[in-house]
Design a protein around this motif. Structure first.
Motif, PDB file in Angstrom:
ATOM      1  N   PHE A  41       0.667  -1.502   0.074  1.00  0.00           N
ATOM      2  CA  PHE A  41       0.101  -0.015   0.223  1.00  0.00           C
ATOM      3  C   PHE A  41       1.696   1.211   0.105  1.00  0.00           C
ATOM      4  N   VAL A  42       1.544   0.993   0.908  1.00  0.00           N
ATOM      5  CA  VAL A  42       2.796   2.408   0.642  1.00  0.00           C
ATOM      6  C   VAL A  42       3.298   2.673  -0.133  1.00  0.00           C
ATOM      7  N   ALA A  43       4.113   1.154  -1.050  1.00  0.00           N
ATOM      8  CA  ALA A  43       5.156   1.600  -2.031  1.00  0.00           C
ATOM      9  C   ALA A  43       4.436   1.718  -3.397  1.00  0.00           C
ATOM     10  N   LEU A  44       2.685   1.390  -3.525  1.00  0.00           N
ATOM     11  CA  LEU A  44       1.947   1.038  -4.687  1.00  0.00           C
ATOM     12  C   LEU A  44       1.273   1.630  -4.243  1.00  0.00           C
ATOM     13  N   PRO A  45       0.456   2.886  -3.771  1.00  0.00           N
ATOM     14  CA  PRO A  45      -0.890   3.812  -3.851  1.00  0.00           C
ATOM     15  C   PRO A  45      -2.278   3.018  -4.430  1.00  0.00           C
ATOM     16  N   GLU A  91       9.461  -1.521 -12.746  1.00  0.00           N
ATOM     17  CA  GLU A  91       9.061  -0.394 -12.150  1.00  0.00           C
ATOM     18  C   GLU A  91       8.961  -0.783 -10.537  1.00  0.00           C
ATOM     19  N   GLN A  92       6.632  -1.179 -10.804  1.00  0.00           N
ATOM     20  CA  GLN A  92       6.508  -1.720  -9.561  1.00  0.00           C
ATOM     21  C   GLN A  92       7.355  -2.618  -8.673  1.00  0.00           C
ATOM     22  N   LEU A  93       8.129  -3.722  -9.800  1.00  0.00           N
ATOM     23  CA  LEU A  93       8.983  -4.761  -9.111  1.00  0.00           C
ATOM     24  C   LEU A  93      10.162  -3.932  -8.120  1.00  0.00           C
TER      25      LEU A  93
END
Length: 540
Positions: free
Chosen positions: A470-474, A496-498
């Protein structure tokens, strides 16, 4: 810390309820041991090979299904039953411990042991010939019923085959065979499934069980206790305490089933999981009431209940074993999620931990045998486990192999030193007729705490992972992703998400390792209450 105390010779008498030192009858038991006719070294060697093979089979059946599961799934088209192929075995092997404790108390160890081997073989035969997934689950449950009595029986046969002061090293061999089975189980399962058929994962047990039964008949001599030998079958049934055993076993089945289902197949708030916990509590209260109001039919004698050394040894064993299961469960997930290893490779990467665990029981057993006290090995085990697990909790996405290998070795040495000694404690502080229940109590505590702690670790892992994502990918669906498998994350996230979520996976896994650290520290604190009882024969 209690001072070192040697066992004083006292007359045989009924132990005082609640008395914690339990020096009553111990010297008489030692005299009985020294008067026993132990087998010659060559025969003892053959007995140990037999016991190690049997122990190896019990451990093998816990891990061999993992890599064979895809082939079994394809045969039965039953993807949803995968968890039950392992859970059914673990459930019955846990909950049948106390029943075997009573059987080993009332009947000759050799006969009960061979019966357990035969039940294990029957379950393996059902698994080998299973036409449907349901039959496989039933076979696994029956095999677990047999497995429940094999390890405790191995400990008791060892106790009947050599004097107490020489058992530490031999006990280490039994735990070494368990460790080896943990390593080779997945490889054997995968090889048999690929090169022959998955049915051989269970069929391989049948000829080996036949050899074990035959060898036990020829090599092992474990006469029944003089008191139980004179008892009629009716008296033995009454002594078995069938109502109490059924109630306690039913309560354990419900609570272990709830722990296995909760958080994995069903949420903890699910009506099924809550109902299992409620039923377990109600049944246990009924059992407890029987123990209080019907003292003549107590499941545990005052000798066991009133001995603090037994309680400490069992609790210590549960803490160390429970913590070890957390590491074994979540360290491969860290390798797969953070280091991108596949399932097989992650197993290889945990080899330093398993190898250290295999080697240390032998070394700590030699230490214990030399000193004559089990306390140093238990203190060393809890200390190294706490340090090793704490260091594993500091791993990050950039940690080099030198760190995770070294930390694993340190933890493996601690677990290897800490797991075996509780079995020696009960053999030292209890009289021969109460040792079977003491051994079964330690086994049960190990398994029960492992189920509880792994369930807690799963909740910690999922909660921390959801927070991290949740913090890394709102805005990302963290709840759905956190319940997916931790391998091949590149198929779920973009590059990028990884990069953004890998620290979240790493942090979620390593947080579970601090549970092991806390349990190891608690085990170390328990050592302050454990008496120093010499295992060496007293010379006069």
């Amino acid at each position: 810390m209690n001072s070192h105390e040697e066992t004083a010779t006292v007359p045989k008498s009924e132990p005082i309820k609640g008395h914690t030192t339990h020096s009553d009858n111990i010297d008489a038991s030692r005299e009985e041991e020294r008067g026993s006719e132990y087998p010659k070294p060559f025969i003892l060697g053959l007995v140990m090979v037999n016991l190690c093979i049997a122990t190896f089979l019990v451990g093998l059946d816990q891990t061999i299904v993992a890599t064979a599961a895809p082939k079994i799934t394809k045969s039965f088209n039953a993807l949803g039953d995968i968890a039950w192929w392992t859970s059914a075995y673990l459930l019955t092997s846990s909950t049948m411990q106390l029943a075997y404790g009573r059987l080993y108390t009332l009947f000759p160890t050799k006969h009960v042991y061979n019966t357990a081997i035969i039940v294990f073989a029957i379950g393996s035969l059902i698994c080998t010939t299973a036409p449907k997934s349901v039959a496989l689950i039933v076979g696994r449950a029956i095999a677990g019923c047999g497995a429940a009595g094999i390890f405790s029986g191995s400990v008791l046969i060892l106790a009947a085959s050599c004097p107490l002061e020489k058992r530490a090293s031999y006990t280490g061999l039994l735990f070494m065979s368990l460790g080896i089975s943990a390593i080779v189980g997945p490889f054997i399962g995968g090889a048999l499934a690929d090169r022959a058929t998955w049915r051989w994962c269970f069929g391989i047990n049948l000829p080996i069980c036949a050899i074990i039964v035959l060898s036990t008949c020829l090599l092992v001599h474990t006469p029944a206790d003089e008191k139980t030998r004179k008892m009629t079958w009716r008296e033995k049934v009454e002594e078995f305490d069938l109502p109490g055993t059924i109630l306690l076993t039913a309560s354990l089945v419900c609570i272990i089933l709830a722990l296995q289902l909760g958080g994995s197949q069903y949420p903890w708030s699910s009506g099924r999981v809550v109902a299992l916990f409620v039923v377990a509590s109600v049944i246990f209260l009924v059992f407890l009431s029987m123990q209080i109001w019907l003292p003549k039919h107590r499941s545990f004698s005052s000798t066991i209940i009133g001995n603090r050394n037994v309680a400490i040894a069992a609790t210590y064993s549960g803490f160390i074993s429970g913590g070890m299961f957390v590491i074994i469960t979540y360290l491969p997930i860290w390798f797969q999620a953070v280091k991108g290893a596949n399932a097989l490779r992650s197993g290889v990467m945990t080899a330093p931990l398993i190898i250290a665990f295999i080697v240390m029981p032998i070394l700590s057993g030699a230490l214990t045998q030399g000193l004559g006290y089990y306390n140093p090995a238990m203190i060393l085990g809890a200390t190294l486990s706490a340090i090793g697990a704490g260091l594993l909790g500091t791993l990050t996405t950039t940690s080099l192999s030198s760190r995770w290998i070294g930390f694993q070795v340190l933890y493996g040495l601690g677990a290897g030193a800490g797991v075996p000694p509780p079995m020696l404690v009960v053999q030292t502080v209890l009289t021969p007729n109460t040792i079977p229940m003491g051994v079964s109590l330690v086994n049960l505590t190990q398994m029960l705490w492992s189920s509880i702690v792994v369930a807690i670790a799963q909740t910690v892992f999922i909660n921390k992972l959801e927070e991290g994502i949740f913090v890394a990918l709102p805005g990302f669906d963290a709840k759905a992703i956190s319940k997916s498998f931790a391998a091949q994350l590149d198929t779920i996230y973009s590059s990028e998400q990884l990069r953004a979520v890998l620290p979240a996976y790493s942090n979620a896994v390593t947080k579970t390792f601090f549970i092991t650290t806390a349990l190891s520290c608690a085990a170390l604190l328990l050592m302050g209450g454990l008496q120093w009882k010499s295992m060496k024969a007293k010379t006069s």
